[in-house]
Design an enzyme around this catalytic site. Structure first.
Site, mmCIF file in Angstrom:
data_model
loop_
_atom_site.group_PDB
_atom_site.id
_atom_site.type_symbol
_atom_site.label_atom_id
_atom_site.label_comp_id
_atom_site.label_asym_id
_atom_site.label_seq_id
_atom_site.Cartn_x
_atom_site.Cartn_y
_atom_site.Cartn_z
ATOM 1 N N HIS A 162 0.820 -1.230 0.000
ATOM 2 C CA HIS A 162 0.000 0.000 0.000
ATOM 3 C C HIS A 162 0.846 1.271 0.000
ATOM 4 O O HIS A 162 0.302 2.368 -0.126
ATOM 5 C CB HIS A 162 -0.937 0.025 1.213
ATOM 6 C CG HIS A 162 -1.939 -1.082 1.229
ATOM 7 N ND1 HIS A 162 -2.868 -1.247 0.228
ATOM 8 C CD2 HIS A 162 -2.156 -2.101 2.110
ATOM 9 C CE1 HIS A 162 -3.625 -2.311 0.494
ATOM 10 N NE2 HIS A 162 -3.213 -2.856 1.626
ATOM 11 N N ASP A 285 -4.421 -12.978 3.876
ATOM 12 C CA ASP A 285 -5.691 -12.405 4.339
ATOM 13 C C ASP A 285 -6.850 -12.758 3.414
ATOM 14 O O ASP A 285 -7.974 -12.297 3.610
ATOM 15 C CB ASP A 285 -5.576 -10.887 4.582
ATOM 16 C CG ASP A 285 -4.724 -10.152 3.577
ATOM 17 O OD1 ASP A 285 -4.317 -10.758 2.566
ATOM 18 O OD2 ASP A 285 -4.473 -8.939 3.804
HETATM 19 C C1 SP5 Z 1 -0.936 -5.217 3.980
HETATM 20 C C2 SP5 Z 1 -2.392 -5.250 4.301
HETATM 21 O O1 SP5 Z 1 -2.998 -6.322 4.289
HETATM 22 N N1 SP5 Z 1 -2.966 -4.093 4.667
HETATM 23 C C3 SP5 Z 1 -4.352 -4.033 4.970
HETATM 24 C C4 SP5 Z 1 -4.778 -2.728 5.539
HETATM 25 C C5 SP5 Z 1 -6.247 -2.756 5.850
HETATM 26 N N2 SP5 Z 1 -6.640 -1.637 6.610
HETATM 27 C C6 SP5 Z 1 -8.053 -1.410 6.730
HETATM 28 C C7 SP5 Z 1 -8.766 -2.629 7.211
HETATM 29 C C8 SP5 Z 1 -10.239 -2.374 7.358
HETATM 30 C C9 SP5 Z 1 -10.839 -3.608 7.939
HETATM 31 N N3 SP5 Z 1 -12.208 -3.491 8.170
HETATM 32 C C10 SP5 Z 1 -12.887 -4.761 8.080
HETATM 33 C C11 SP5 Z 1 -13.301 -5.286 9.426
HETATM 34 C C12 SP5 Z 1 -13.920 -6.643 9.258
HETATM 35 N N4 SP5 Z 1 -14.419 -7.114 10.507
HETATM 36 ZN ZN ZN Z 2 -3.965 -7.280 2.804
#
Ligand code: SP5
Ligand code: ZN
Length: 343
Positions: A162, A285
């Site tokens: 990112h 993920d």
């Molecule tokens: C490297 C990488 O995998 N970065 C991911 C960054 C994600 N940041 C925001 C995540 C938002 C998650 N919200 C979803 C919650 C589900 N329960």
């Molecule tokens: Zn990710």
């Protein structure tokens, strides 16, 4: 059977923030935490580990704006000296119109929002050293490929896909996969395959107008998934990079069958690129039990992905990105490697 060379470094643990802010809520402990490395390492089944070598500033500056690197080098100290709390998380992000002035904030607290695009990427005292080490780990893995090894794995954190030319966010500070890919262009065309659940907006931006590096990504549709503003199928690159960017957004709930079909399509694009080497941004993920991803992959899917990558027959650097379910990271990595190294 190709052996795998694994590069890792304990300095990753210096990046250990106590909390982040996600969807406006404090999240503690953070998902992207030091224990991920040991969890992943349990999937290596005793492969020997190499330490990284120091590569200096030049390869980092071939990807990231020097002013961004300088900012991160002392941002935390300046934040603290200005009275900022123990974790550096910006709360004010300049509008596009404000950015065109190029005017940074003289306040080390205000200025954090110039370089960071979200509230989920906390910076603490050791973050910069950890992020620099992650870049050296990926570069050392790339060196192994350049020296003739078929397969190397950069077991790193914080992740990177990112982080773009002049910004960080999404748990990422610098972009080790992009730095490794650019370094490998010394040996010919490079392809980057990104299988993290999230779109690698940073890697896409680094190579957006670059005719030497293909970027192909499978990810959660940004219509509902982070990073929300990037990762759509109509993003194809520009200038010399036009046609060298391919996004395959997939819907929430995507399972093995649909995922593996999309992966075959992505790999056909990679095969047609005529790359001399491949960088894979690896994320777990996409796994069904991941706490933040929206796909439903099983452990068996990673072996299939690995086997399909191996069929390309390209020297391959794996760079670790996301994956947050600590209990499954080891076996999912082992599955991917089983596919890459058929018995
Ligand atoms: C490297 C990488 O995998 N970065 C991911 C960054 C994600 N940041 C925001 C995540 C938002 C998650 N919200 C979803 C919650 C589900 N329960
Ligand atoms: Zn990710």
């Amino acid at each position: 059977m190709p052996t795998i060379e694994v590069v890792t470094d304990d300095r990753h643990a210096l990046h250990d923030p106590p909390h982040e802010v996600n969807t406006g809520r404090p999240v503690s402990p953070v998902w992207e935490r030091p224990a991920r490395v040991a969890a992943l390492g349990s999937g290596l089944r005793g492969a020997s580990l190499l330490a990284p070598t120091e590569h200096g500033d030049a390869p980092l500056l071939a990807v990231h704006d020097a002013a961004m690197v300088r900012f991160l080098a002392d941002a935390y100290d300046r934040w603290r000296a200005s009275g900022g709390p123990a974790v550096m998380i910006p709360d004010t992000f300049p509008l596009a119109r404000w950015r065109t002035s190029g005017r940074r904030s003289p306040s080390p607290i205000g200025n954090a929002g110039w370089w960071c695009f979200d509230t989920a990427t906390p910076v603490v005292a050791g973050s910069y050293v950890a992020a620099r080490a992650a870049v050296d780990v990926a570069l050392t893995a790339a060196d192994r490929i350049a020296d003739g090894a078929p397969l190397a794995y950069a077991l790193t954190r914080p992740p990177g896909h990112h982080a773009g030319p002049s910004y960080y966010g999404g748990f990422c500070l610098f972009n080790p996969a992009a730095v490794a890919a650019r370094r490998l262009t010394e040996g010919g065309r490079v392809a980057v395959l990104d299988v993290d659940y999230h779109h690698g907006n940073g890697t896409q931006d680094v190579f957006w107008a670059d005719g030497d590096v293909l970027y192909v990504s499978l990810h959660g549709d940004p219509a509902s998934a982070f990073p929300y503003f990037s990762g759509f199928a109509d993003e194809v690159g520009e200038g010399r990079g036009r046609g060298a960017n391919r996004n395959l957004p997939l819907p929430p709930g995507t399972g093995d069958e649909e995922y593996l079909a999309a992966c075959e399509s992505a790999l056909a694009t990679v095969a047609a690129w005529g790359a001399a080497s491949l960088v894979v941004s690896v994320g777990f993920d996409t796994f069904a039990d991941d706490p933040i991803g929206g796909f439903e992959l099983t452990t068996a899917a990673y072996e299939q992905v690995g086997a399909s990558i191996a069929e390309l027959g390209l020297p391959t650097v794996l760079v670790q990105e996301g994956g947050y379910d600590l209990g499954s990271l080891g076996r999912n990595l082992a599955s991917l490697l089983d596919g890459l190294r058929p018995e």
